[in-house]
Design a protein around this motif. Structure first.
Motif, PDB file in Angstrom:
ATOM      1  N   TYR A 296       8.300   8.564 -10.583  1.00 36.53           N
ATOM      2  CA  TYR A 296       8.192   8.097  -9.207  1.00 36.53           C
ATOM      3  C   TYR A 296       9.600   8.021  -8.620  1.00 36.53           C
ATOM      4  O   TYR A 296      10.380   7.142  -8.978  1.00 36.53           O
TER       5      TYR A 296
ATOM      6  N   ASP B  33       0.847  -1.200   0.000  1.00 35.61           N
ATOM      7  CA  ASP B  33       0.000   0.000   0.000  1.00 35.61           C
ATOM      8  C   ASP B  33       0.885   1.253   0.000  1.00 35.61           C
ATOM      9  O   ASP B  33       1.637   1.477  -0.920  1.00 35.61           O
ATOM     10  N   VAL B  34       0.805   2.079   1.060  1.00 39.48           N
ATOM     11  CA  VAL B  34       1.719   3.215   1.227  1.00 39.48           C
ATOM     12  C   VAL B  34       2.679   2.839   2.343  1.00 39.48           C
ATOM     13  O   VAL B  34       2.258   2.584   3.475  1.00 39.48           O
ATOM     14  N   SER B  35       3.970   2.814   2.035  1.00 41.76           N
ATOM     15  CA  SER B  35       4.923   2.143   2.914  1.00 41.76           C
ATOM     16  C   SER B  35       6.203   2.950   3.067  1.00 41.76           C
ATOM     17  O   SER B  35       6.584   3.719   2.173  1.00 41.76           O
TER      18      SER B  35
ATOM     19  N   ALA C 240       1.407   4.601  -3.579  1.00 42.17           N
ATOM     20  CA  ALA C 240       2.071   5.836  -3.157  1.00 42.17           C
ATOM     21  C   ALA C 240       2.603   6.621  -4.350  1.00 42.17           C
ATOM     22  O   ALA C 240       2.641   6.137  -5.479  1.00 42.17           O
ATOM     23  N   SER C 241       3.048   7.837  -4.069  1.00 43.43           N
ATOM     24  CA  SER C 241       3.572   8.713  -5.122  1.00 43.43           C
ATOM     25  C   SER C 241       5.061   8.532  -5.337  1.00 43.43           C
ATOM     26  O   SER C 241       5.618   9.085  -6.295  1.00 43.43           O
ATOM     27  N   ASN C 242       5.752   7.810  -4.447  1.00 42.49           N
ATOM     28  CA  ASN C 242       7.187   7.570  -4.576  1.00 42.49           C
ATOM     29  C   ASN C 242       7.447   6.087  -4.836  1.00 42.49           C
ATOM     30  O   ASN C 242       6.605   5.244  -4.528  1.00 42.49           O
ATOM     31  N   SER C 243       8.636   5.804  -5.356  1.00 41.14           N
ATOM     32  CA  SER C 243       9.176   4.463  -5.604  1.00 41.14           C
ATOM     33  C   SER C 243       8.704   3.893  -6.929  1.00 41.14           C
ATOM     34  O   SER C 243       7.506   3.910  -7.234  1.00 41.14           O
TER      35      SER C 243
ATOM     36  N   ASN D 264      10.655   6.867   1.329  1.00 42.67           N
ATOM     37  CA  ASN D 264       9.508   7.294   2.128  1.00 42.67           C
ATOM     38  C   ASN D 264       8.265   7.391   1.238  1.00 42.67           C
ATOM     39  O   ASN D 264       8.356   7.774   0.070  1.00 42.67           O
ATOM     40  N   ASP D 265       7.118   7.060   1.798  1.00 46.36           N
ATOM     41  CA  ASP D 265       5.861   7.107   1.042  1.00 46.36           C
ATOM     42  C   ASP D 265       5.978   6.336  -0.259  1.00 46.36           C
ATOM     43  O   ASP D 265       5.616   6.810  -1.345  1.00 46.36           O
ATOM     44  N   GLY D 266       6.539   5.118  -0.144  1.00 48.93           N
ATOM     45  CA  GLY D 266       6.647   4.238  -1.296  1.00 48.93           C
ATOM     46  C   GLY D 266       5.546   3.205  -1.301  1.00 48.93           C
ATOM     47  O   GLY D 266       4.655   3.206  -0.454  1.00 48.93           O
TER      48      GLY D 266
END
Length: 219
Positions: A100, A67-69, A177-180, A171-173
């Motif tokens: 991302y 999910d958001v991790s 999420a918006s990152n990774s 962060n926020d991966g």
């Protein structure tokens, strides 16, 4: 302080990841919440390896988290004996024009082994940060073509048992999420240059030089 019980320097090593994560290397995914994969053999349909067969690299992606991790995905090299001047070099990249942001840290443990702590924010014995690629997790901050980096040990108190680790940390991966996105590592080399140093501190030198998610549409 670092104990010095051995006398030989780290042997020269070249790893091209022909078969994914090599025997003797450790994957420890401490992402919170945990995702479905750790480090894995590269996917040639995302991009091809720096050298060798198209899939002969290792990769990590957003599915390390759920999910958001807080993604905290470790790839730890085998413990060896290191001296001042020993150098680790490698190539890394992300997908072309990835929207991302990704991040990779390189850490060193003067103890070695596989202990990185029990949580996503712990580094355990891998407390020495040698290099951080895109530490601010900026969009387009991670190279999207194969780029060489290197770090060099210095200040060790004689021959030291230790290990390097690659830490995919975002962060926020995760998939929601918006990152990774997706990164690869290839052509890892350890170059042994024996040197009897004085006291511990580790210096870093930076060489200049997902499965993927679709990038955002642009107007």
């Amino acid at each position: 302080t670092v104990g010095a019980s051995a006398t030989a320097s780290a042997g020269a090593l070249t790893e091209n990841f022909d078969y994914g994560v090599p025997s003797g290397w450790t994957v420890n995914n401490l992402s919170d919440p945990l995702g479905s994969v750790g480090w894995f053999q590269g996917a040639q349909n995302v991009f091809e390896a720096h050298d060798g067969a198209a899939d002969s690299y290792v990769a990590a992606n957003f599915n390390a988290g759920g999910d958001v991790s807080l993604i905290s995905n470790w790839l730890i090299m085998p413990t060896s004996t290191y001296n001042n001047g020993d150098t680790l070099s490698f190539f890394t990249r992300t997908n072309y024009l990835s929207d991302y942001p990704d991040r990779l840290d390189v850490r060193f443990s003067s103890v070695g082994g596989t202990d990185v702590g029990d949580t996503a924010t712990s580094v355990g014995t891998f407390s020495t940060l040698m290099l951080s690629i895109n530490p601010d997790e900026q969009v387009y901050g991670y190279p999207d073509f194969w780029t060489r980096y290197s770090v060099t040990l210095s200040g060790l108190n004689g021959p030291t048992s230790g290990a390097f680790a690659f830490h995919y940390v975002v962060n926020d991966g995760g998939p929601l999420a918006s990152n990774s996105n997706y990164i690869g590592i290839d052509t890892v080399r350890v170059t042994a240059v024996p040197e009897h140093g004085t006291y511990l501190m580790l210096g870093a030198g930076l060489g200049l030089i997902g499965l993927m998610r679709k990038r955002h549409a642009r107007a």
